[in-house]
Design a protein around this motif. Structure first.
Motif, mmCIF file in Angstrom:
data_model
loop_
_atom_site.group_PDB
_atom_site.id
_atom_site.type_symbol
_atom_site.label_atom_id
_atom_site.label_comp_id
_atom_site.label_asym_id
_atom_site.label_seq_id
_atom_site.Cartn_x
_atom_site.Cartn_y
_atom_site.Cartn_z
ATOM 1 N N ILE A 112 14.036 -9.387 -12.745
ATOM 2 C CA ILE A 112 13.333 -10.602 -13.170
ATOM 3 C C ILE A 112 14.083 -11.255 -14.327
ATOM 4 O O ILE A 112 14.328 -12.467 -14.326
ATOM 5 N N PHE A 113 14.460 -10.459 -15.322
ATOM 6 C CA PHE A 113 15.199 -10.996 -16.460
ATOM 7 C C PHE A 113 16.556 -11.552 -16.039
ATOM 8 O O PHE A 113 17.010 -12.574 -16.547
ATOM 9 N N GLN A 114 17.201 -10.885 -15.105
ATOM 10 C CA GLN A 114 18.502 -11.348 -14.620
ATOM 11 C C GLN A 114 18.343 -12.715 -13.952
ATOM 12 O O GLN A 114 19.150 -13.629 -14.182
ATOM 13 N N ASN A 115 17.315 -12.870 -13.132
ATOM 14 C CA ASN A 115 17.066 -14.149 -12.474
ATOM 15 C C ASN A 115 16.772 -15.255 -13.481
ATOM 16 O O ASN A 115 17.221 -16.392 -13.320
ATOM 17 N N ILE A 116 16.028 -14.947 -14.503
ATOM 18 C CA ILE A 116 15.722 -15.929 -15.543
ATOM 19 C C ILE A 116 17.005 -16.349 -16.249
ATOM 20 O O ILE A 116 17.238 -17.541 -16.487
ATOM 21 N N ASN A 117 17.853 -15.382 -16.587
ATOM 22 C CA ASN A 117 19.127 -15.703 -17.253
ATOM 23 C C ASN A 117 20.015 -16.567 -16.373
ATOM 24 O O ASN A 117 20.655 -17.506 -16.857
#
Length: 103
Positions: A90-95
């Protein structure tokens, strides 16, 4: 529940969930005695991130059952690692998007 703090002994405290009005009376009394802000929580009932904050940033004043303390501490760390693994994508997608909600 018994609580012992550097010369202060409060015996036979009810479980926090059974206290009239929650733990605010006990917390207030301890804060007055100790002269510092006091937060009392039942570690088994709080969320993973808060539990981790307590173990990583909190100050242990007294421990009557070191085995139980270590057990709860290891559980908190384990759950926190698992949580971070689960939300890594999820964090990777946000970044990659540059935004939480997309564009």
């Amino acid at each position: 529940m018994n609580l012992h703090l550097k010369g202060v002994s409060v015996k036979n405290l009810p479980p926090l969930s059974d206290s009239v009005g929650g733990s605010s009376s006990i917390t207030g009394d301890l804060a007055d005695i100790l002269g510092v802000e006091v937060n009392l929580v039942e570690i088994k009932t709080i969320d993973t991130v808060f539990s981790m904050q307590i173990f990583s940033e909190g100050k242990l004043l007294d421990c009557q059952d070191e085995n139980e303390f270590v057990k709860q501490q290891m559980k908190a760390y384990s759950m926190y690692v698992t949580l971070n693994e689960q939300r890594a994508e999820i964090f990777q997608n946000i970044n990659e998007r540059g935004s939480v909600f997309g564009e």
